[in-house]
Design a protein around this motif. Structure first.
Motif, PDB file in Angstrom:
ATOM      1  N   CYS A 102       5.793  -0.723  -4.511  1.00 22.95           N
ATOM      2  CA  CYS A 102       4.369  -0.710  -4.163  1.00 22.95           C
ATOM      3  C   CYS A 102       4.014   0.518  -3.327  1.00 22.95           C
ATOM      4  O   CYS A 102       3.017   1.206  -3.594  1.00 22.95           O
ATOM      5  N   LEU A 103       4.838   0.795  -2.326  1.00 24.71           N
ATOM      6  CA  LEU A 103       4.561   1.924  -1.436  1.00 24.71           C
ATOM      7  C   LEU A 103       4.683   3.257  -2.159  1.00 24.71           C
ATOM      8  O   LEU A 103       4.028   4.236  -1.789  1.00 24.71           O
ATOM      9  N   ARG A 104       5.492   3.287  -3.188  1.00 23.52           N
ATOM     10  CA  ARG A 104       5.669   4.518  -3.960  1.00 23.52           C
ATOM     11  C   ARG A 104       4.520   4.751  -4.931  1.00 23.52           C
ATOM     12  O   ARG A 104       4.099   5.901  -5.138  1.00 23.52           O
ATOM     13  N   ASP A 105       3.998   3.696  -5.523  1.00 28.77           N
ATOM     14  CA  ASP A 105       3.102   3.840  -6.668  1.00 28.77           C
ATOM     15  C   ASP A 105       1.616   3.891  -6.322  1.00 28.77           C
ATOM     16  O   ASP A 105       0.801   4.236  -7.182  1.00 28.77           O
ATOM     17  N   TYR A 106       1.247   3.545  -5.084  1.00 29.57           N
ATOM     18  CA  TYR A 106      -0.174   3.481  -4.729  1.00 29.57           C
ATOM     19  C   TYR A 106      -0.450   4.301  -3.467  1.00 29.57           C
ATOM     20  O   TYR A 106       0.437   4.490  -2.628  1.00 29.57           O
ATOM     21  N   ASP A 107      -1.686   4.750  -3.328  1.00 30.30           N
ATOM     22  CA  ASP A 107      -2.069   5.467  -2.114  1.00 30.30           C
ATOM     23  C   ASP A 107      -1.903   4.574  -0.891  1.00 30.30           C
ATOM     24  O   ASP A 107      -1.481   5.024   0.172  1.00 30.30           O
ATOM     25  N   ILE A 108      -2.291   3.305  -1.036  1.00 25.74           N
ATOM     26  CA  ILE A 108      -2.186   2.351   0.066  1.00 25.74           C
ATOM     27  C   ILE A 108      -1.986   0.956  -0.507  1.00 25.74           C
ATOM     28  O   ILE A 108      -2.633   0.588  -1.488  1.00 25.74           O
ATOM     29  N   THR A 109      -1.074   0.199   0.098  1.00 26.86           N
ATOM     30  CA  THR A 109      -0.856  -1.192  -0.278  1.00 26.86           C
ATOM     31  C   THR A 109      -1.124  -2.077   0.930  1.00 26.86           C
ATOM     32  O   THR A 109      -0.555  -1.857   2.009  1.00 26.86           O
ATOM     33  N   ILE A 110      -1.996  -3.058   0.765  1.00 27.47           N
ATOM     34  CA  ILE A 110      -2.337  -4.015   1.808  1.00 27.47           C
ATOM     35  C   ILE A 110      -1.611  -5.321   1.520  1.00 27.47           C
ATOM     36  O   ILE A 110      -1.724  -5.875   0.418  1.00 27.47           O
ATOM     37  N   PHE A 111      -0.864  -5.825   2.496  1.00 29.39           N
ATOM     38  CA  PHE A 111      -0.126  -7.081   2.356  1.00 29.39           C
ATOM     39  C   PHE A 111      -0.780  -8.155   3.223  1.00 29.39           C
ATOM     40  O   PHE A 111      -0.934  -7.967   4.437  1.00 29.39           O
ATOM     41  N   ASP A 112      -1.159  -9.266   2.612  1.00 30.58           N
ATOM     42  CA  ASP A 112      -1.616 -10.430   3.378  1.00 30.58           C
ATOM     43  C   ASP A 112      -0.398 -11.300   3.662  1.00 30.58           C
ATOM     44  O   ASP A 112       0.492 -11.441   2.815  1.00 30.58           O
ATOM     45  N   THR A 113      -0.324 -11.889   4.867  1.00 32.07           N
ATOM     46  CA  THR A 113       0.878 -12.623   5.267  1.00 32.07           C
ATOM     47  C   THR A 113       0.537 -13.989   5.856  1.00 32.07           C
ATOM     48  O   THR A 113      -0.602 -14.254   6.250  1.00 32.07           O
TER      49      THR A 113
END
Length: 214
Positions: A148-159
């Motif tokens: 995810c961190l490699r393929d997108y400008d920003i990844t938001i994770f809900d926890t």
């Protein structure tokens, strides 16, 4: 947008709740200027307890980031009580994080929902899971986060809430950066301090704190 229903609680897509939408855009400005421009590509949103509005902020922030042209991925990593689907409802029988981790290896099924909105992709939770901590602790989840961190400008994770489960601690540690969501008259100051101290202990950088009004 085929097959996806968007809730009115995605306030950045509506003019009906301008104050909340503007507050999300302010958070976006902060994240863009102090986080993304520094080359950081992931951000976990977490709250000490339920009721803080963590998923509300995660969904709206992800949509707002996509609106300014950033390739954005939203991941529902709350396998205890998934909530992203309540804001942007996927087609029936959608697989997600749960099924990816249970497969314990590559899956031929397409679990990334691309272009749910312009610039926004989503990985849904795939349902609640009693043994979420064990699944999130496996190497498969680390591989998913890395992708995810490699393929997108920003990844938001809900926890999931950190007081109730250790899940968020695992997600925060892998992502490396987190934002705490609190709600007035719901979240205790002592809980926020404890969560921030835990992040410091784990080497997680606290990007900021969001205060939701009651």
């Amino acid at each position: 947008m085929d097959g996806y229903m968007v809730s009115s609680d995605v306030v950045v897509l509506s003019e009906s709740r301008p104050l909340e939408a503007e507050a999300i855009r302010t958070i976006r400005t902060h994240v863009t200027a102090r986080h993304i421009k520094g080359g950081r590509r992931g951000l976990a949103l977490c709250a000490p307890t339920t009721g803080a509005g963590c998923t509300f902020v995660a969904v709206n922030l992800a949509v707002a980031l996509a609106q300014v042209g950033l390739s954005t991925l939203l991941v529902d990593a709350n396998l205890r009580a998934p909530g992203v689907q309540d804001y942007i409802r996927p087609p029936p029988n959608t697989i997600g994080v749960k099924q990816i981790l249970q497969a314990d290896g590559p899956t031929s099924q397409n679990f990334v929902h691309n272009d749910v909105l312009p610039g926004l992709s989503i990985i849904y939770a795939g349902g609640a899971e009693e043994h979420a901590q064990e699944l999130l602790g496996a190497g498969v989840f680390k591989g998913l986060v890395d992708d995810c961190l490699r393929d997108y400008d920003i990844t938001i994770f809900d926890t999931a809430p950190s007081n109730d489960y250790a899940d968020a601690r695992r997600v925060n540690t892998l992502v490396g950066y987190a934002m705490i969501v609190v709600r007035s008259d719901v979240t205790l100051t002592s809980d926020v301090k404890a969560l921030a101290a835990q992040m410091w202990e784990d080497g997680v950088e606290l990007v900021g704190t969001v205060l939701n009004e009651a």
